[in-house]
Design an enzyme around this catalytic site. Structure first.
Site, short mmCIF file in Angstrom:
data_model
loop_
_atom_site.label_atom_id
_atom_site.label_comp_id
_atom_site.label_asym_id
_atom_site.label_seq_id
_atom_site.Cartn_x
_atom_site.Cartn_y
_atom_site.Cartn_z
CB CYS A 13 -2.02 -28.71 25.86
SG CYS A 13 -3.75 -28.97 25.46
CG HIS B 200 -2.29 -27.02 21.14
ND1 HIS B 200 -2.74 -28.04 20.34
CD2 HIS B 200 -2.88 -27.21 22.35
CE1 HIS B 200 -3.54 -28.83 21.03
NE2 HIS B 200 -3.65 -28.36 22.25
CD GLN C 38 -6.71 -25.46 22.33
OE1 GLN C 38 -7.16 -24.44 22.85
NE2 GLN C 38 -6.82 -26.64 22.90
CB SER D 188 -2.64 -34.88 19.19
OG SER D 188 -2.03 -33.61 19.28
N GLY D 189 -4.78 -33.02 20.97
CA GLY D 189 -5.16 -32.50 22.28
C GLY D 189 -6.45 -33.12 22.79
N1 LIG Z 1 -3.44 -34.55 24.55
C1 LIG Z 1 -3.04 -33.40 25.09
O1 LIG Z 1 -2.51 -32.49 24.43
C2 LIG Z 1 -3.21 -33.20 26.55
C3 LIG Z 1 -2.63 -32.09 27.13
C4 LIG Z 1 -2.78 -31.87 28.47
C5 LIG Z 1 -3.51 -32.76 29.20
N2 LIG Z 1 -4.09 -33.84 28.61
C6 LIG Z 1 -4.86 -34.75 29.45
O2 LIG Z 1 -4.18 -36.01 29.54
C7 LIG Z 1 -5.15 -37.04 29.69
C8 LIG Z 1 -4.95 -38.11 28.62
O3 LIG Z 1 -5.05 -37.53 27.34
P1 LIG Z 1 -4.66 -38.35 26.02
O4 LIG Z 1 -4.66 -37.34 24.96
O5 LIG Z 1 -3.45 -39.18 26.24
O6 LIG Z 1 -5.92 -39.35 25.87
P2 LIG Z 1 -6.04 -40.72 25.06
O7 LIG Z 1 -5.07 -40.77 23.95
O8 LIG Z 1 -7.49 -40.88 24.76
O9 LIG Z 1 -5.61 -41.85 26.14
C9 LIG Z 1 -6.37 -42.10 27.29
C10 LIG Z 1 -5.61 -43.06 28.19
O10 LIG Z 1 -6.35 -43.26 29.39
C11 LIG Z 1 -6.50 -44.65 29.61
N3 LIG Z 1 -7.75 -44.97 30.33
C12 LIG Z 1 -9.01 -44.76 29.91
N4 LIG Z 1 -9.88 -45.27 30.83
C13 LIG Z 1 -9.13 -45.80 31.83
C14 LIG Z 1 -9.43 -46.51 33.04
N5 LIG Z 1 -10.69 -46.76 33.41
N6 LIG Z 1 -8.39 -46.92 33.82
C15 LIG Z 1 -7.12 -46.70 33.45
N7 LIG Z 1 -6.76 -46.07 32.30
C16 LIG Z 1 -7.77 -45.63 31.51
C17 LIG Z 1 -6.54 -45.24 28.22
O11 LIG Z 1 -6.30 -46.62 28.30
P3 LIG Z 1 -6.98 -47.66 27.23
O12 LIG Z 1 -6.10 -47.59 26.01
O13 LIG Z 1 -6.87 -48.95 27.97
O14 LIG Z 1 -8.37 -47.19 27.01
C18 LIG Z 1 -5.41 -44.45 27.56
O15 LIG Z 1 -4.17 -44.99 27.95
C19 LIG Z 1 -6.50 -36.34 29.67
O16 LIG Z 1 -6.86 -36.06 31.01
C20 LIG Z 1 -6.23 -35.07 28.93
O17 LIG Z 1 -7.14 -34.05 29.26
C21 LIG Z 1 -3.94 -34.09 27.30
#
Ligand SMILES: NC(=O)c1ccc[n+]([C@@H]2O[C@H](COP(=O)([O-])OP(=O)(O)OC[C@H]3O[C@@H](n4cnc5c(N)ncnc54)[C@H](OP(=O)(O)O)[C@@H]3O)[C@@H](O)[C@H]2O)c1
Length: 344
Positions: A130, A242, A157, A160-161
């Site tokens: 991000c 961010h 940052q 939410s990241g």
């Molecule tokens: N947030 C940011 O700013 C940002 C920016 C760039 C990249 N990312 C990347 O994007 C990804 C997700 O981030 P997030 O912030 O959305 O995280 P989050 O809010 O914690 O959500 C995680 C998601 O992954 C799912 N999940 C977890 N274990 C799983 C499994 N075994 N099989 C299928 N789905 C599963 C969860 O489902 P359940 O609800 O069922 O657990 C939920 O939908 C990460 O790789 C992160 O590094 C995030």
């Protein structure tokens, strides 16, 4: 005929935002499949005015799906992206797992759209970190004009990241402090409420953190391997958005006015830069918006050809979900994908 699109991680911060953005931008979908872990199977998420029932990842047949927008963390992506890609479904991945793989394009459409052509090697396309995404959107237009030698960036940052649990932790700690309850720390290494933490992701051998390394390595991969980038990545008690304090040293002279003019014309950038109270953007104002905001552009008299600027964007949108949807749009615009049901 539209595309069949799966959103893996549909219950998470990024996944929910992807669903919103697909709908907002009118991405041509015939079918959207919301996917998460077994824990969420059968729960519901919104897609425009429709409600989608969440499927468990293990129960989805990807051989009939055109695009998988993946945001379920690195471990899930490592295991599942190659399987999904082998089923003929193009994976656009938000985790850090594939970003530095030489056979996987790392794409910010405003910056290196042409690099997408190599995606067939693995059928996976990576979305950057991000902090990197908004940084390269701001750097690219000026690099094209005067060449960047070195970038020194400090990030601020938002929580939410680090996912939805991290947002809950900031909320819970803040509430606990106001009502004099005990403050619990779970996801962060120190209290985040009314504090800042100079530590994101694991420590590397040289003392930097993996987050800091990602900003440097990904910027080089997308923009120019010759640019030197050094970063200090800091978590701050902000929910969304961010911010980055960026110091740039150029090959050739450039004034603050010239930089402002270049950035005003640049795709994805919005310059808000008045030298008066409130004449700049803060993360609060960036939340829910698509732009990368640039403020506080000024010359740095301590180096030759130096500028400082303040760069802010919604990390869930340009930093993740919006960029992923823009990559899907790029595939369609360049004719690199056809709906599989149509092709059959
Ligand atoms: N947030 C940011 O700013 C940002 C920016 C760039 C990249 N990312 C990347 O994007 C990804 C997700 O981030 P997030 O912030 O959305 O995280 P989050 O809010 O914690 O959500 C995680 C998601 O992954 C799912 N999940 C977890 N274990 C799983 C499994 N075994 N099989 C299928 N789905 C599963 C969860 O489902 P359940 O609800 O069922 O657990 C939920 O939908 C990460 O790789 C992160 O590094 C995030």
């Amino acid at each position: 005929m539209g595309y069949s699109v799966a959103v893996v991680g549909a219950t998470g911060n990024v996944g929910r935002e992807i669903l919103d953005i697909l709908e907002e931008r009118g991405f041509p979908v015939d079918e959207v499949i919301a996917v998460a872990s077994r824990r969420s199977q059968g729960t519901e998420v919104s897609f425009g005015d429709r409600t989608l029932k969440v499927k468990a990842l293990e129960n989805v047949d990807f051989s009939k799906i055109d695009i998988c927008l993946m945001s379920a963390g690195g471990a899930i992506s490592k295991e599942w992206s190659p399987k999904i890609a082998a089923a003929g479904c193009i994976v656009i991945d938000n985790s850090s797992t594939w970003r530095m793989d030489p056979d996987v394009p790392l794409i910010v459409p405003e910056v290196n759209a042409d690099a997408i052509e190599g995606f067939r090697k693995k059928n996976i396309i990576a979305n950057p970190n991000c902090s990197t995404a908004q940084l390269v959107v701001a750097l690219k237009p000026i690099h094209d004009k005067v060449g960047i030698k070195r970038v020194v960036v400090a990030t601020y940052q938002s929580v939410s990241g680090a996912g939805k649990e991290a947002m809950d932790e900031l909320f819970e700690q803040t509430r606990a402090i106001f009502v004099s309850d005990p403050v619990e720390t779970k996801k962060f290494t120190k209290r985040i409420a009314f504090n800042v933490i100079p530590h994101i992701d694991v420590f590397m051998e040289d003392g930097s953190t993996k987050e800091e390394w990602k900003v440097s390595a990904e910027t080089k991969k997308m923009l120019d391997p010759k640019i030197k980038v050094t970063c200090t990545a800091v978590r701050v008690p902000v929910f969304i958005g961010h911010s980055e304090a960026v110091n740039i040293e150029f090959e050739n002279p450039i004034t603050a006015d010239e930089a402002r003019e270049i950035l005003r014309e640049a795709p994805g950038c919005l310059v808000i830069d008045k030298r008066e109270n409130g004449g700049y953007i803060t993360p609060l104002e960036s939340a829910g918006e698509d732009a990368t905001y640039i403020s506080r552009i000024r010359e740095d008299p301590t180096v030759d050809n130096g500028l400082n600027m303040w760069v802010v964007s919604d990390n869930l949108r340009k930093g993740a979900a919006l960029n992923a949807v823009q990559i899907a749009e790029l595939l369609v615009a360049r004719g690199l994908i056809k709906p599989r049901q149509q092709a059959a």
